[in-house]
Structure formats: structure tokens, C-alpha cells
Design an enzyme around this catalytic site. Structure first.
Site, PDB file in Angstrom:
ATOM      1  N   HIS A 272       0.871  -1.179   0.000  1.00 21.82           N
ATOM      2  CA  HIS A 272       0.000   0.000   0.000  1.00 21.82           C
ATOM      3  C   HIS A 272       0.906   1.225   0.000  1.00 21.82           C
ATOM      4  O   HIS A 272       1.650   1.451   0.956  1.00 21.82           O
ATOM      5  CB  HIS A 272      -0.847  -0.081   1.281  1.00 21.82           C
TER       6      HIS A 272
ATOM      7  N   HIS B  96       1.496   5.429  -0.686  1.00 18.61           N
ATOM      8  CA  HIS B  96       1.055   6.800  -0.957  1.00 18.61           C
ATOM      9  C   HIS B  96       2.127   7.455  -1.812  1.00 18.61           C
ATOM     10  O   HIS B  96       3.305   7.091  -1.740  1.00 18.61           O
ATOM     11  CB  HIS B  96       0.843   7.560   0.355  1.00 18.61           C
TER      12      HIS B  96
ATOM     13  N   CYS C 168      -3.138  12.343   4.286  1.00 20.19           N
ATOM     14  CA  CYS C 168      -2.943  11.742   5.595  1.00 20.19           C
ATOM     15  C   CYS C 168      -3.106  12.853   6.620  1.00 20.19           C
ATOM     16  O   CYS C 168      -2.495  13.903   6.480  1.00 20.19           O
ATOM     17  CB  CYS C 168      -1.557  11.114   5.692  1.00 20.19           C
TER      18      CYS C 168
ATOM     19  N   ASN D   6      -3.090   7.987  -2.128  1.00 21.60           N
ATOM     20  CA  ASN D   6      -2.499   6.746  -2.611  1.00 21.60           C
ATOM     21  C   ASN D   6      -2.043   6.947  -4.053  1.00 21.60           C
ATOM     22  O   ASN D   6      -2.435   7.899  -4.712  1.00 21.60           O
ATOM     23  CB  ASN D   6      -3.548   5.638  -2.602  1.00 21.60           C
TER      24      ASN D   6
HETATM   25 ZN    ZN Z   1      -3.166   4.729   3.267  1.00 21.95          ZN
END
Ligand code: ZN
Length: 300
Positions: free
Chosen positions: A201, A203, A234, A243
Site C-alpha cells: 500500500h 502513498h 494523511c 495513494n
Molecule cells: Zn493509506
């Protein structure tokens, strides 16, 4: 190579946007993603609505979905209560996340890493007996906004502990977009050595997200998270972008011969639709530049 893309736009993408979208609009986003060929998505977050108002009404989102057979609609949970809500609401899969650092964990979910790990093991055992697939995400695995760089040994130790009650997948998350490919290679390789099935995952806060995704793919991840349009940010990282954008990732993968089953034209249209809903230009590049070679000529 087979790879599943999990679109976390309806959750990670929207939870940090200034504008809150109604549950029915969030459900429509999920429907559009499913029609575009996304096989997996984080449809909702079962956190307390006081903490993340953008995610209020998770149950309503789930109820409003026009579920496409074969598509997995996951829900994010941060504790046991969230797990219960998610299962009750009918998610296909639970995604539980906890932090690799104590300070991020305290601020994000009032739990140290040790406490988060304990909950992870309990929830995975519970999900097993409930027959619900479960992914455990290790947040800030590549760096923490409060504690600074996170040593890879710390993250790998966490993965090793997780494998005592193995989840279906362990997802390594660069929550604030600070990682670089060598780090990705080390962590994915190390985690796989414990026998874990790994997802990642990223960003794109410092523009390393796509390079990181490619490194993760080459190290054998089975799943990559991305969010349509690259929406989000965030709360702990000012000016953070979201992302990596799903459509930009799909363009890259398609060119490399990695089949995802996703219709790029439909995904670009969804990205533009979401930008309109949020009243802003989203960071993803493909929705601006267009696909190449263009398929639009036949539609003119
Ligand atoms: Zn995230």
C-alpha cells in the site's frame, strides 16, 4: 504474473478529503469501480464516526451497494468493535490495520504496536472461525511522522509475530509516502521469507509510489492498493497526496503485460466523476493526459 488491485479510494481516498460524500455517493463510487473491472475494494471504514466523520454511515454504504458477483467488498476495521460492525454489515473481507510505531498507533487508534498486534492475532482467529477472509495491514511500515524512519527489523519482527496466527494476507503500508524501492525490496522479501502472502500500500506523497509498486510487484506481492484518481492524504502529514492513482498504476501494469481485467476508459471516467463529486482536480495523471494509444477515436 497475476496481481489483484484493491481500490481503497472509497475509504483511504475519501477519509482525508475536506468534502464529505454521502453514503449513497460512496456506494455509487464502489459500483462504478466494480463496473470498471475492479475485483477488490475497501468499500467502507468501520471506525468511530466521531474520529473520521467522512466515513460515517459505513452500514449505509454497504446496504446501498449494487454488488457485482465476483467482486470483493472489504471493510477497514481498527478494533474488535469495528470488526463486529463490519461482519454484521456483510463485508466480504475484513482489513484490520495497526501501526508499526507506538506513537502513530496511539494517535491513530489509541493502541501501541504490541496492543495492535495482540488485537490482530485475536481478530484473525475470530475471522477464521467466522469464515471471513482477513488481511492485516502494518501501517507506517516505511516511516513514521512522529518517530522517524522505522527499522526494517522492527517491521519484520511484527510480520513474524503475525504469522503465529497467519492472516490471509499481510499488507505493508507506506502510510505517509516516504519509502523508496530498496526498502520495499527488503521488506517484501523479508516478509515473504516467513511464508506470508504479501500485499503493499503506497502513498505518492514524495512521488516514489509507482516505483515502489513496481519494486513490490517484482518481489512477489499478490496485491497492490491504489485509489482512483489518487484521492486522499494523511491527517498527520500536511500536504500529503493520496495513494497512488489506480488508473496510472493500471496503465503501467498493462504496458508491462500484467493483466488486471480493468477497463481503463471506464476507470478514467470514474476518476473524473470523483473529481467532480469532490469539487477538485485529483492528482492522478492519466485522467488528464488520456490513455495511449487512445481508444476514443472510434467514439467520435
Ligand atoms: Zn493509506
Amino acid at each position: 504474473m497475476t496481481l489483484t488491485i484493491c481500490d481503497v479510494g472509497p475509504r483511504d481516498g475519501l477519509q482525508n478529503e475536506a468534502k464529505t460524500l454521502e453514503p449513497r455517493v460512496r456506494a455509487e463510487l464502489c459500483d462504478r469501480l466494480a463496473v470498471a473491472g475492479l475485483k477488490r475494494m475497501e468499500a467502507a471504514s468501520f471506525v468511530h464516526p466521531k474520529l473520521v466523520p467522512q466515513m460515517a454511515g459505513a452500514e449505509q454504504v454497504m446496504a446501498a451497494l449494487r454488488r457485482k458477483p465476483g467482486t470483493v467488498y472489504a471493510g477497514l476495521v481498527l478494533n474488535e468493535k469495528g470488526y463486529e460492525r463490519a461482519v454484521e454489515a456483510g463485508v466480504d473481507e475484513v482489513h484490520y490495520a495497526f501501526a508499526a510505531t507506538d506513537e502513530f498507533g496511539r494517535r491513530n487508534q489509541n493502541a501501541t504496536t504490541a496492543e495492535g498486534l495482540k488485537t490482530a492475532l485475536a481478530l484473525v482467529a475470530r475471522a477464521r472461525s467466522d469464515r471471513v477472509p482477513v488481511t492485516v495491514t502494518v501501517s507506517v511500515a516505511f516511516g513514521c511522522p512522529f518517530e522517524g524512519p522505522v527499522p526494517p527489523e522492527r517491521v519484520l519482527k511484527i510480520v513474524e509475530h503475525l504469522m503465529n496466527v497467519p492472516p490471509d494476507e499481510v499488507c505493508l503500508a507506506d502510510t505517509i509516502g516516504v519509502g523508496v524501492p530498496v526498502q520495499v525490496r527488503e521488506l517484501v522479501r523479508g516478509a515473504r521469507a516467513f511464508g506470508a502472502t504479501i500485499g503493499a500500500h503506497f502513498h505518492n506523497t514524495r512521488n516514489t509510489g509507482y516505483a515502489n509498486a513496481l519494486a513490490a510487484l517484482e518481489e512477489g506481492v499478490v496485491s497492490l492498493d491504489a485509489s482512483v484518481g489518487g484521492a486522499g492524504g494523511c491527517p498527520f502529514a500536511p500536504n500529503a497526496t493520496g495513494n497512488i492513482a489506480t488508473e496510472d498504476l493500471v496503465y503501467l501494469l498493462r504496458g508491462m503485460g500484467v493483466e488486471t481485467g480493468i477497463d481503463l476508459d471506464a476507470l478514467i471516467a470514474t476518476s473524473r466523476w470523483l473529481g467532480t463529486q469532490l469539487g477538485k482536480d485529483l492528482p492522478g495523471m492519466l485522467a488528464r493526459a488520456g490513455d495511449y494509444p487512445a481508444r476514443a477515436a472510434s467514439k467520435l
